[in-house]
Motif scaffolding. Structure first.
Motif, PDB file in Angstrom:
ATOM      1  N   LYS A  87      -3.944  -2.169  -7.118  1.00 38.43           N
ATOM      2  CA  LYS A  87      -3.888  -3.443  -6.405  1.00 38.43           C
ATOM      3  C   LYS A  87      -4.579  -4.524  -7.212  1.00 38.43           C
ATOM      4  O   LYS A  87      -4.071  -5.660  -7.316  1.00 38.43           O
ATOM      5  CB  LYS A  87      -4.539  -3.305  -5.027  1.00 38.43           C
ATOM      6  N   GLU A  92       0.352  -2.557  -7.237  1.00 35.86           N
ATOM      7  CA  GLU A  92       0.295  -1.621  -6.111  1.00 35.86           C
ATOM      8  C   GLU A  92       1.671  -1.292  -5.543  1.00 35.86           C
ATOM      9  O   GLU A  92       1.862  -0.247  -4.929  1.00 35.86           O
ATOM     10  CB  GLU A  92      -0.598  -2.179  -4.991  1.00 35.86           C
ATOM     11  N   GLU A 153      -4.032   4.044  -3.589  1.00 37.52           N
ATOM     12  CA  GLU A 153      -4.675   2.936  -2.895  1.00 37.52           C
ATOM     13  C   GLU A 153      -6.083   2.677  -3.424  1.00 37.52           C
ATOM     14  O   GLU A 153      -6.496   1.520  -3.557  1.00 37.52           O
ATOM     15  CB  GLU A 153      -4.737   3.223  -1.389  1.00 37.52           C
TER      16      GLU A 153
END
Length: 218
Positions: A87, A92, A153
């Motif tokens: 990200k 992402e 993540e």
């Protein structure tokens, strides 16, 4: 010019037919069996196919997978302390990069902090397992570990600084675009067609040459 293209098209059609259903002559001086000729025929096809596939792979590596290397080098994330998440790198949502991280696209270049920590933990556990097994006299000294599953993540990625130039060079996009790959495929296809079209003639020439040399030596 029209006659040229018409003749070329006919040659192309004949070559394509020959690719599917090859027909070779009899080469008495070379002692080539039908099986050997078939293997030669498909070896030629495999050779050109490998070139075309390699062009596609290089294009994918440098234009799709290369975005991660460019992002990491652009942020100077060259150590575990400076590692960044996908990200933070703006990737992402890039499924190709995720697939590359799961596979071997970045092998030896891009490192994952959490994966390195996990592997080190597994190494220590394996060492303790083997020491305990040896102390107990157990023959079960095979330690099984599960592979690390990347968390896209939260896991952080970096390229060791000493490998940053190598990574940039390996995934450099210049001269490896989609057009270049397409051009290589077209040229490879033309070369394949011409090769298989004239391969019987080439073998026959060599067969005749061997025959002449054999007669002259007797």
């Amino acid at each position: 010019m029209e006659d040229f293209f018409e003749g070329f098209w006919q040659e192309l059609v004949e070559a394509l037919k020959f690719i599917v259903t090859p027909e070779y002559g009899t080469y008495d001086n070379l002692n080539l069996s039908e099986s050997a000729l078939t293997k030669l025929h498909y070896a030629v096809i495999a050779f050109y196919a490998a070139i075309a596939i390699s062009a596609v792979i290089v294009c994918l590596n440098k234009n799709i997978y290369g975005s991660l290397v460019i992002a990491i080098n652009g942020q100077a994330a060259w150590s575990a302390e400076k590692a960044m998440t996908l990200k933070e790198l703006g990737l992402e949502r890039n499924s190709a990069v995720r697939q590359g991280l799961r596979g071997r696209a970045y092998l030896g270049l891009v490192r994952c902090v959490e994966q390195d920590e996990y592997n080190e933990q597994m190494r220590l556990e394996k060492k303790r397992f083997e020491e305990d097994a040896a102390a107990e006299g157990s023959k079960k000294t095979v330690y099984k570990k599960s592979n690390y599953r990347i968390n896209f993540e939260s896991d952080r990625f970096y390229i060791p600084e000493k490998l940053s130039i190598e990574a940039e060079s390996r995934f450099e996009r210049k001269g490896s675009g989609i057009f270049t790959a397409f051009l290589i495929i077209i040229v490879t296809a033309v070369c394949l067609v011409l090769t298989v079209r004239f391969l019987p003639d080439i073998i026959m020439l060599y067969n005749n040459f061997v025959g002449i040399m054999t007669e002259s030596s007797t």
